[in-house]
Scaffold this active site. Structure first.
Site, mmCIF file in Angstrom:
data_model
loop_
_atom_site.group_PDB
_atom_site.id
_atom_site.type_symbol
_atom_site.label_atom_id
_atom_site.label_comp_id
_atom_site.label_asym_id
_atom_site.label_seq_id
_atom_site.Cartn_x
_atom_site.Cartn_y
_atom_site.Cartn_z
ATOM 1 N N TYR A 9 -6.278 -42.809 -2.246
ATOM 2 C CA TYR A 9 -5.469 -42.571 -1.006
ATOM 3 C C TYR A 9 -4.471 -41.619 -1.550
ATOM 4 C CZ TYR A 9 -3.528 -43.509 3.118
ATOM 5 O OH TYR A 9 -2.517 -43.179 4.450
ATOM 6 N N TRP B 294 -1.990 -38.372 1.119
ATOM 7 C CA TRP B 294 -2.205 -37.114 1.812
ATOM 8 C C TRP B 294 -2.569 -35.911 0.818
ATOM 9 C CZ3 TRP B 294 0.139 -35.954 7.093
ATOM 10 C CH2 TRP B 294 0.463 -36.892 7.993
#
Ligand SMILES: Nc1nc2c(c(=O)[nH]1)N[C@H]1C(S)=C(S)[C@@H](COP(=O)(O)OP(=O)(O)OC[C@H]3O[C@@H](n4cnc5c(=O)[nH]c(N)nc54)[C@H](O)[C@@H]3O)O[C@H]1N2
Ligand SMILES: Nc1nc2c(c(=O)[nH]1)N[C@H]1C(S)=C(S)[C@@H](COP(=O)(O)OP(=O)(O)OC[C@H]3O[C@@H](n4cnc5c(=O)[nH]c(N)nc54)[C@H](O)[C@@H]3O)O[C@H]1N2
Ligand SMILES: [Mo]
Length: 759
Positions: A118, A120
């Protein structure tokens, strides 16, 4: 270009477009993009960060792993994070990594590889790190994935049960646009505020930052704004501030509902036509089923809000065209599903769902794209392929998974089992910034045999890997910037040569793929510019079919950016209007076809932490039930940056670290703390340093420390930079959502006297 040329080009990022000036092969300056009414200052540190000494320069392998092999038993003496690294040439490091992935998949199967990875990463359609690692691992036979996000896991679990649609579909396609709100809404009730510091950012970028402009417009039009949040700064200036004890919003919403019910201010016709389960819920609301009426007096003690204020607010909401908004932060807490569900029930009781500017909205301000009127464009997505391994964990349960292989757990009606992970592959995220209870994650992180990380910087996660591949940043490669909720298409030119030996994630995976015999599958014979051209042509074709003309890539390169003709009030959304008009003819995709105030599906799961209708359940860790740690810690997103990105350059600035913690004057005085003092925050999970910002903009009993600092514990385990996640609890929101519950956290605060122990 000649080495000493000075060139200025526009590029894109998650926090918007900006101009970059390069001189002599270095990024020299960053200036705002002229079409942005409110440019984000986040890129200010870019020149310092990109050229920072902290960049990973060469492929690096942890010494003991290299000497003793994967899964070496010495991890107890030299845990990941405390060992030295050996720099290797690319060929050698790639050989080692490819051999190790092959070994693990041959001896333990692909279900022992965790690629949930995970994070950004950075903006740019092709070089998006997550798409890259997922495609690579799919070609390699699959991996254990992760589902949902740290941002909105509880929302993603509960919303489909209530509205019969995916949360992201609701977010992007079924909420009032800012234009509609400006024209129609009279009362904006913002649970958790609408914070312009957050709307600087959007997944993939937001070129036109307009949240502040809209709030100026709301003020001009006399729209009343109520900010229900622990911090005044959670909404733009001019809103009425109603401080609320974190984690108690559901109690407040129930009390508002109680007033609507007892004063007959609810829309019974709407409830009968468009919702199901109100009678069952109202028995709970009035106390008929549990003996406890959810009155404003009941809620006063839980929320800290005077009963009379609650009563008046309910009456005002019933009288006006009211839009209830809920920030994402409310559901990053224990029982985070409840305020999301209860807000929908409250809106249904008001009967304004489906009317322009009325009803409910989730996540305005959380990211910049929400509320913007932009027609949807499609494409420019690097295909990830299919994952042959059908195992995925809720994203925030990573430490549970690593610590408890083979253990069953509940998730949204299913009983799943944690897989036995031998190899972790992380690309584009920083779990040692973003996960809760970092000391626990550190213990869990010692379990796998091998951890591979791609990173541009030596983050806390890179430092805890066995193999680290240096990745380029967006300024060192060509890409295309484009995002949902944005009208700009931006060519992101390669501005400088890669730092050190850094390579693009795509090239690293291509070389591994060739070594593993899956080269053709992964690359399909294209290099990165081949892919960019290919995806771009598809994008042109898709949009031509919708009547949106996109110029050729060559022309975009030349022009640097274009503003596509996809914006405008004609694209403003009318959420749920058709359903409201004709609930039988245009039903929702719930079992009843209506808004589910009571959900038989959820009820049948039998979860005590998420019953069949919205319910007030005091969180396990909450101000109402604490003795030892009296302060509630909220850990919002940082205003000056994106998560932990570019942090090394911020940490260099004088006085910036440890990070600021906002404290009410009463709490500071009681502990002998003055503005600017070094302090330590602590609970049973950990200690971190911070510096006090004493301010009346936060309610007493609550302290706020933003995420984003890198985790840098000293010899005693005290985090020296101010990362709140050494303090937060690592437990799911409930068995339904299993989301991150960072906001349910109690701490205490003391002056930092240099003593490593707590008072
Ligand atoms: N206490 C608390 N914790 C939270 C939250 C909270 O509210 N409170 N919020 C949570 C939420 S909502 C989120 S989204 C997470 C955010 O957590 P993350 O998404 O993990 O945070 P980032 O700092 O954006 O991590 C991205 C990493 O990718 C690296 N990177 C950038 N570009 C590239 C690239 O091209 N290639 C590669 N290989 N790497 C690259 C960056 O250097 C950085 O280390 O934090 C969560 N944690
Ligand atoms: N500048 C910047 N913007 C960002 C990001 C970033 O890193 N930097 N990250 C982006 C990401 S990934 C996400 S997910 C979004 C997150 O967007 P949000 O989740 O909306 O934002 P947060 O900053 O976590 O929290 C907003 C405020 O909620 C309040 N709050 C906390 N708990 C409660 C509660 O129980 N009740 C009430 N009423 N209020 C509460 C806190 O005071 C906090 O300041 O932001 C995005 N925007
Ligand atoms: Mo997020």
């Amino acid at each position: 270009m000649a080495m000493n040329d000075s060139v200025t080009r526009v590029t894109s990022s998650h926090w918007g477009a900006f101009r970059v000036t390069t001189e002599n092969g270095r990024i020299a300056a960053v200036t705002p993009f002229e079409n942005d009414p409110c440019p984000s200052p986040i890129s200010g540190v870019l020149p310092a960060a990109v050229h920072h000494r902290n960049r990973v320069r060469k492929p690096s392998v942890r010494r003991r792993w290299l000497e003793n092999g994967p899964g070496e038993t010495g991890l107890r003496d030299a845990p990941r994070g405390q060992d030295a690294f050996v720099e290797l040439p690319w060929d050698e490091a790639l050989d080692i990594a490819a051999r190790e992935i092959d070994r693990v998949r041959a001896s333990h199967g692909n279900e022992s590889i965790f690629g949930g990875s995970y994070g950004w990463a950075s903006a740019g359609r092709f070089h998006h790190a997550l798409g890259q690692v997922h495609r690579f691992l799919n070609c390699a036979g699959g991996y254990v994935a992760s589902v949902a996000s740290y941002s909105t896991a509880a929302a993603q679990a509960i919303i489909p049960h209530v509205f019969g649609m995916n949360f992201l579909k609701l977010l992007w396609g079924n909420q009032n646009a800012w234009t509609t709100i400006a024209k129609n809404t009279r009362l904006l009730v913002m649970f958790g505020g609408i914070n312009p510091k957050n709307s600087q950012v959007s997944m993939g970028g937001v070129t036109h930052h307009e949240t502040r402009t809209w709030f100026d417009e709301f003020a001009r039009r006399g729209i009343r704004r109520i900010n229900i949040a622990p911090q005044r700064t959670d909404a733009p200036d001019g809103a009425e501030w109603v401080p609320v004890i974190p984690g108690s919003d559901t109690a407040l919403m129930l009390a508002l509902a109680h007033v609507l019910e007892t004063e007959e201010l609810l829309d019974r016709d709407f409830l009968a036509r468009c919702a199901t389960g109100y009678p069952r819920f109202s028995a709970y609301l009035t106390g008929e089923s549990d003996g406890r009426p959810k009155t404003p007096e009941w809620a006063e003690g839980l929320t800290g809000i005077p009963a009379e204020l609650i009563r008046q607010l309910a009456r005002d909401m019933a009288r006006e065209r009211t839009l209830i908004t809920v920030s994402w932060s409310l559901q990053r807490a224990e029982h985070g599903e409840q305020p999301y569900w209860m807000a929908a029930v409250l809106a249904a009781m008001l009967g304004q769902i489906g009317l322009p500017g009325g009803g409910i909205g989730y996540g305005y301000g959380a990211i910049g794209g929400v509320g913007v009127s932009v027609r949807r464009t499609d494409g420019l997505t690097f295909p990830q392929g299919c994952n042959p391994v059908d195992i995925a964990i809720p994203v925030a349960r990573i430490a549970d998974m690593l610590l408890n292989p083979g253990t069953p757990f509940d998730f949204n009606g299913r009983r799943l089992t944690y897989p036995d992970i031998r190899l972790v592959y992380w690309c584009g995220g920083n779990p040692f910034h973003h996960h809760q209870d970092l000391h626990r994650l550190h213990r869990a992180w010692q379990c796998p045999e091998t951890i591979i990380v791609h990173e541009p910087w030596w983050t806390a996660t890179a430092k805890r890997a066995d193999i680290v591949f240096p990745a380029t940043t967006p300024w060192e490669r060509e890409d295309i910037g484009w995002a949902r909720g944005d009208s700009y298409l931006i060519h992101m030119p390669k501005l400088i040569e890669p730092m050190g030996d850094a390579r693009n994630d795509y090239d690293i995976f291509s070389d591994l793929a060739v070594r593993m015999g899956i080269g053709e599958q992964f690359t399909e014979g294209r290099d990165s510019s081949g892919w960019i051209g290919h995806l771009y042509r598809q994008f042109q074709e898709n949009n031509a079919a919708r009547g949106i003309e996109i110029p050729d890539l060559e022309e975009l390169r030349e022009r640097n950016w274009i503003d596509l003709p996809v914006r405008g009030p004609e694209h403003a959304l009318a959420p749920f209007a058709a359903f409201r008009e004709d609930p039988e003819g245009a039903p929702l995709d719930t079992p009843s076809g209506k808004i589910e105030i009571f959900s038989a599906t959820i009820d049948e799961f039998g979860y005590d932490d998420c019953p069949g209708h919205p319910t007030w359940m005091p969180p396990g860790e909450w101000r109402g039930n604490s003795g030892r740690y009296p302060l509630h810690l909220v850990s919002p997103q940082p205003g000056d940056k994106l998560h932990s990105q570019l942090e090394c350059a911020i940490a260099d600035l004088p006085g910036e670290r440890p990070a600021p913690v906002t404290v009410n004057p009463a709490d500071a005085d009681a502990r002998g703390i003055r503005h600017g003092d070094p302090v330590k925050l602590y609970n049973a999970r950990g200690i971190c340093l911070a510096r006090a910002v004493v301010s009346g903009d936060i309610m007493p009993g609550v302290v706020a420390l933003s995420t984003g600092s890198w985790f840098e514990p000293d010899d005693n385990g005290t985090d020296t930079q101010g990362n709140p996640n050494v303090l937060t609890r690592d437990a799911g929101t409930s068995r339904l959502g299993q989301g991150c519950s960072a906001h349910s956290c109690l701490v205490d605060l003391a002056p930092d006297d240099g003593d490593p122990t707590v008072p």
